[in-house]
Design an enzyme around this catalytic site. Structure first.
Site, short mmCIF file in Angstrom:
data_model
loop_
_atom_site.label_atom_id
_atom_site.label_comp_id
_atom_site.label_asym_id
_atom_site.label_seq_id
_atom_site.Cartn_x
_atom_site.Cartn_y
_atom_site.Cartn_z
N HIS A 37 0.84 -1.21 0.00
CA HIS A 37 0.00 0.00 0.00
C HIS A 37 0.87 1.25 0.00
O HIS A 37 0.59 2.22 -0.70
CB HIS A 37 -0.87 0.06 1.27
CG HIS A 37 -1.89 -1.01 1.38
ND1 HIS A 37 -1.80 -2.02 2.31
CD2 HIS A 37 -3.03 -1.23 0.69
CE1 HIS A 37 -2.86 -2.81 2.21
NE2 HIS A 37 -3.62 -2.37 1.23
N GLY A 147 -3.07 -1.70 -6.91
CA GLY A 147 -1.97 -2.68 -7.03
C GLY A 147 -2.33 -3.78 -8.03
O GLY A 147 -3.48 -4.18 -8.15
N LYS A 149 -1.51 -6.77 -7.69
CA LYS A 149 -1.76 -8.05 -7.03
C LYS A 149 -3.22 -8.44 -7.24
O LYS A 149 -3.54 -9.60 -7.47
CB LYS A 149 -1.44 -8.02 -5.55
CG LYS A 149 -1.61 -9.41 -4.95
CD LYS A 149 -0.95 -9.57 -3.64
CE LYS A 149 -1.87 -9.25 -2.51
NZ LYS A 149 -3.07 -10.11 -2.45
N SER A 185 0.38 -8.90 1.50
CA SER A 185 -1.07 -8.87 1.63
C SER A 185 -1.41 -8.63 3.09
O SER A 185 -0.69 -9.09 3.99
CB SER A 185 -1.64 -10.23 1.20
OG SER A 185 -2.95 -10.37 1.68
#
Ligand code: PAF
Length: 278
Positions: A37, A147, A149, A185
């Site tokens: 983040h 992101g 991800k 995460s």
């Protein structure tokens, strides 16, 4: 850094940016911030005059109520990290503030949300679109940072902005990994040391998959990945697919530079996702 809880106060605080044409960069989050983040916030800081970060655990995107209840909430630490990363405004509204009434909108993303996360978490992306569109209305940013991800989420947000004719520029940012390769995460903090060690096999297997791509038929390669993960103690693959990077539809033949491998794995009760460009 100022913490703001209502849309009205946020509009007032950002008025000077609109008056003076200062660009507003926005990073939406659900808190429990990690270096992934913070990398979004830092990029946002470099590219904009003002940085807004939202912290809101959005109930409408959780199809599993225990996942919502267990989602980590670490506001004090988050605020400290955001202030160090150069954030100007944190928007941390209540559920009532964001949803004064039930949001019944249903978004049509075509086939984009029928695969992978969308297939295994029914309603998830509709909930993401509901909250992100509300946050975009509240912040009215020039650019918003997400992101990679959450690769499918990024595609959905791009589609949503296109569908709504929103002038916001969506910026996708690379996955940030731990030193040993595990994708960062907020859920990693729920892993036991044993699960954390086993979870590393996810990133290792994706890397090995990238080495093999083009040399092995895709069907065989997919099976190889799933077998390797499922033979790791404590891991269970929910899905693994090799998809077209734009349409996100599964492919059966190798295409150079056009594919993404995406995976969701349970490490005990913790659900982890990761992906890699092939
Ligand atoms: O990626 C997330 O953390 C969330 O899905 C988002 C974009 C903040 C919406 O709640």
């Amino acid at each position: 850094m100022e913490v703001i809880e209502t849309k009205e106060a946020l509009t007032q605080a950002l008025q000077h940016c609109r008056d003076s044409r200062i660009s507003i960069g926005f990073v939406p989050t659900m808190g429990a911030l990690h270096p992934g983040h913070i990398s979004l916030v830092e990029r946002c800081r470099k590219e904009n005059g003002v940085v807004v970060v939202s912290i809101f655990v959005n109930p409408t995107q959780f199809n599993d109520q225990s996942d919502l209840a267990n989602y980590p909430r670490t506001l004090e630490e988050d605020l400290y990290k955001l202030s160090s990363a150069g954030c100007d405004y944190v928007f941390a509204p209540s559920v009532e503030e964001m949803y004064p009434e039930e949001d019944t909108r249903v978004f049509d993303f075509g086939m984009l949300d029928k695969v992978m996360e969308g297939a295994y978490r029914p309603g998830h992306f509709n909930g993401v679109a509901q909250i992100v569109s509300r946050l975009f209305d509240a912040v009215q940013p020039d650019k918003a940072y997400f992101g990679e991800k959450d690769f499918q989420q990024l595609a959905i947000i791009r589609r949503m902005v296109a569908m709504m004719n929103d002038p916001i520029r969506i910026v996708g940012c690379p996955i940030v990994r731990e030193a040993d390769g595990l994708a960062m995460s907020s859920r990693n903090m729920r892993l036991t040391p044993e699960q954390r060690k086993n979870a590393l096999e996810i990133a290792h297997t994706l890397l090995a998959c990238r080495e093999k791509i083009g040399c092995v038929p895709l069907g065989e390669l997919k099976k190889w990945v799933v077998d390797r993960i499922n033979h790791t103690p404590g891991l269970r693959t929910e899905y693994f697919d090799i998809v077209d990077r734009d349409s996100l539809q599964p492919v059966s033949e190798y295409k150079e530079n056009a594919l993404q491998a995406c995976i969701a794995v349970y490490a005990g009760a913790v659900r982890l996702i990761d992906n890699i460009r092939l």
